[in-house]
Scaffold this active site. Structure first.
Site, mmCIF file in Angstrom:
data_model
loop_
_atom_site.group_PDB
_atom_site.id
_atom_site.type_symbol
_atom_site.label_atom_id
_atom_site.label_comp_id
_atom_site.label_asym_id
_atom_site.label_seq_id
_atom_site.Cartn_x
_atom_site.Cartn_y
_atom_site.Cartn_z
ATOM 1 N N ARG A 184 0.851 -1.204 0.000
ATOM 2 C CA ARG A 184 0.000 0.000 0.000
ATOM 3 C C ARG A 184 0.881 1.246 0.000
ATOM 4 N NH1 ARG A 184 -1.966 1.709 4.609
ATOM 5 N NH2 ARG A 184 -2.651 -0.326 5.337
ATOM 6 N N ASP A 235 -4.910 19.410 -14.803
ATOM 7 C CA ASP A 235 -5.182 18.067 -15.303
ATOM 8 C C ASP A 235 -4.669 18.030 -16.748
ATOM 9 O OD1 ASP A 235 -6.275 15.772 -16.453
ATOM 10 O OD2 ASP A 235 -8.103 15.862 -15.249
ATOM 11 N N TYR A 250 -13.658 17.570 -16.995
ATOM 12 C CA TYR A 250 -14.103 16.176 -17.041
ATOM 13 C C TYR A 250 -15.291 16.020 -16.077
ATOM 14 C CZ TYR A 250 -14.042 11.158 -16.325
ATOM 15 O OH TYR A 250 -14.404 9.841 -16.229
ATOM 16 N N LYS A 261 -5.674 7.005 -19.996
ATOM 17 C CA LYS A 261 -5.786 7.582 -21.339
ATOM 18 C C LYS A 261 -4.457 7.453 -22.092
ATOM 19 C CE LYS A 261 -9.790 8.448 -19.533
ATOM 20 N NZ LYS A 261 -10.154 9.700 -18.905
HETATM 21 C C1 LIG Z 1 -10.790 10.145 -17.725
HETATM 22 C C2 LIG Z 1 -10.417 11.426 -17.120
HETATM 23 C C3 LIG Z 1 -10.294 11.556 -15.723
HETATM 24 C C4 LIG Z 1 -10.631 10.421 -14.779
HETATM 25 O O1 LIG Z 1 -9.736 9.370 -14.922
HETATM 26 P P1 LIG Z 1 -10.140 7.821 -14.610
HETATM 27 O O2 LIG Z 1 -8.858 7.111 -14.859
HETATM 28 O O3 LIG Z 1 -11.232 7.453 -15.575
HETATM 29 O O4 LIG Z 1 -10.598 7.772 -13.214
HETATM 30 C C5 LIG Z 1 -9.879 12.774 -15.221
HETATM 31 N N1 LIG Z 1 -9.600 13.819 -16.029
HETATM 32 C C6 LIG Z 1 -9.723 13.724 -17.374
HETATM 33 C C7 LIG Z 1 -9.409 14.915 -18.206
HETATM 34 C C8 LIG Z 1 -10.120 12.541 -17.954
HETATM 35 O O5 LIG Z 1 -10.244 12.457 -19.280
#
Ligand SMILES: *Cc1c(COP(=O)(O)O)cnc(C)c1O
Length: 381
Positions: free
Chosen positions: A50, A173, A102, A198
């Site tokens: 962890r 982000d 998002y 992604k």
């Molecule tokens: C998909 C996404 C998230 C969330 O990520 P997960 O891995 O699906 O939890 C956050 N910010 C953006 C811009 C995203 O495209």
């Protein structure tokens, strides 16, 4: 010695692992929950997974190197990363967050963080006077650029200036651009977020999230949180990220090339009313994007003439799946109104331009002629 970006994708800041063990080229998956101690008071550096695991640590080293951070922390998903990060804030704190984020981030802020006493102003950071929203209790500015799904470009240096003047954290982000095209820490951000699901993972086969920082103090606080809340990335998923990142530059270039070809095609289709892509010369965010990123990415959004046509396209493509997510080898079409942004209040959604005629496309790395052919056929209605 400092390596170039493509080399860092494979070795991080250097090939310093496992040289004296087996010589394995692929970083091993340490599928272990716990570690034996040599004696009381001594540790191998690993005590319990962890807290840390060698495979996770390797994924973190690589991502930290790519963003130019001193530390990166790997979480089980992007939302797990953002949720842990929100524990930096306390009841009564105020955050300025972009209005077009998002959908999952908006859901977290409005339903979980607010309940925990954190206050928000959701502001269009690409056009509003963001500084006028700063209050006594403001602690951070949270942005994405380009935004999801409307592709608004936010000026990272400008936001960093405001954050610096008022002692706030700038949180970016960077999922849509990946560090291949954009490195927010170099532009003044304090924390960079990734949904590793992604572009970093890149193959639509795993979920992951990252927080990256250039500050030792923030790193210490985040390390305390990851071991406490327990949402660190598993060894196997860490390995998938390590493997995915190796081809990040190749995938980003090819996906961008495909996105540009699709934008060109869509701009010439009479049934397509608008195309949102920061790489269209003369479009709203073009100059700012050019000034802060080395490319325009592979995400694009377009509006067709009717809701019926949008729904028809989603069921008529033969190659391009209608699916959530982005940034993988497969081109995907998303319907933000009912998918990624379904939980965003309708009023906000419409104000942001997310109508029921809007489709989002994440270009993959297939052959571009096949993608254009698929969309062309789906547009016949
Ligand atoms: C998909 C996404 C998230 C969330 O990520 P997960 O891995 O699906 O939890 C956050 N910010 C953006 C811009 C995203 O495209």
């Amino acid at each position: 010695m400092s390596y170039a970006f493509a080399t860092k994708c494979i070795y991080g800041n250097g090939r310093d692992y496992d040289k004296d063990l087996t010589g394995a080229i692929s970083f091993p998956i340490y599928q272990t929950a716990t570690y034996a101690h040599p004696e009381v008071g001594r540790s191998t550096g690993f005590d319990y997974s962890r807290l840390q695991n060698p495979t996770r640590q390797q994924a973190e080293k690589v991502v930290a190197a790519l963003e130019g951070g001193i530390d990166a922390l790997a979480f089980s998903t992007g939302m797990a990363a953002i949720t842990a990060m929100m524990e930096l804030f306390s009841p009564g704190d105020h955050l300025i967050t972009d209005a077009d984020l998002y959908g999952g981030s908006i859901r977290l802020f409005d339903n979980v963080s607010r309940k925990n006493g954190i206050e928000f102003d959701h502001v269009d950071c690409s056009s509003a006077d963001v500084e006028s929203y700063v209050r006594e209790n403001t602690r951070a500015i949270f942005i994405e650029t380009p935004t999801n799904p409307m592709m608004n470009v936010v000026d990272i240096r400008k936001m960093a200036g405001i954050a610096k003047r008022h002692g706030l954290l700038l949180i970016v982000d960077n999922t849509f651009m990946s560090p291949y095209f954009q490195k927010p820490l170099e532009l003044g951000a304090d924390i960079v977020i990734h949904s590793g699901t992604k572009f970093l993972g890149g193959h639509n086969d795993t979920l992951a999230g990252f927080l990256v920082t250039g500050s030792q103090e923030i790193s210490d606080r985040l390390r305390f949180l990851i071991k406490t809340v327990g949402s660190g990335l598993s060894p196997f998923d860490s390995w998938l990220i390590i493997r995915g990142v190796k081809t990040l530059p190749l995938r980003m270039e090819k996906a961008q090339e495909n996105a540009k070809a699709l934008v060109e095609f869509l701009l010439n289709e009479p049934k397509v009313k608008r195309v949102y892509y920061p790489g269209i010369p003369g479009s709203r965010g073009y100059e700012i994007c050019k000034g802060q990123a080395s490319g325009f990415g592979s995400m694009l959004t377009f509006e067709v003439e009717s809701r019926e046509l949008a729904l028809h396209i989603l069921k008529s493509t033969r190659l391009i799946p209608f699916a959530e997510s982005l940034g993988g080898t497969e081109t995907l079409l998303t319907y933000p109104a009912t998918q990624t942004h379904a939980d965003v209040p309708e009023e906000t959604r419409i104000r942001n331009g997310i109508t029921d005629r809007v489709l989002r496309l994440s270009a993959g790395i297939e052959d571009k002629a096949d993608l254009i052919e698929d969309l062309k056929n789906a547009l016949v209605f």
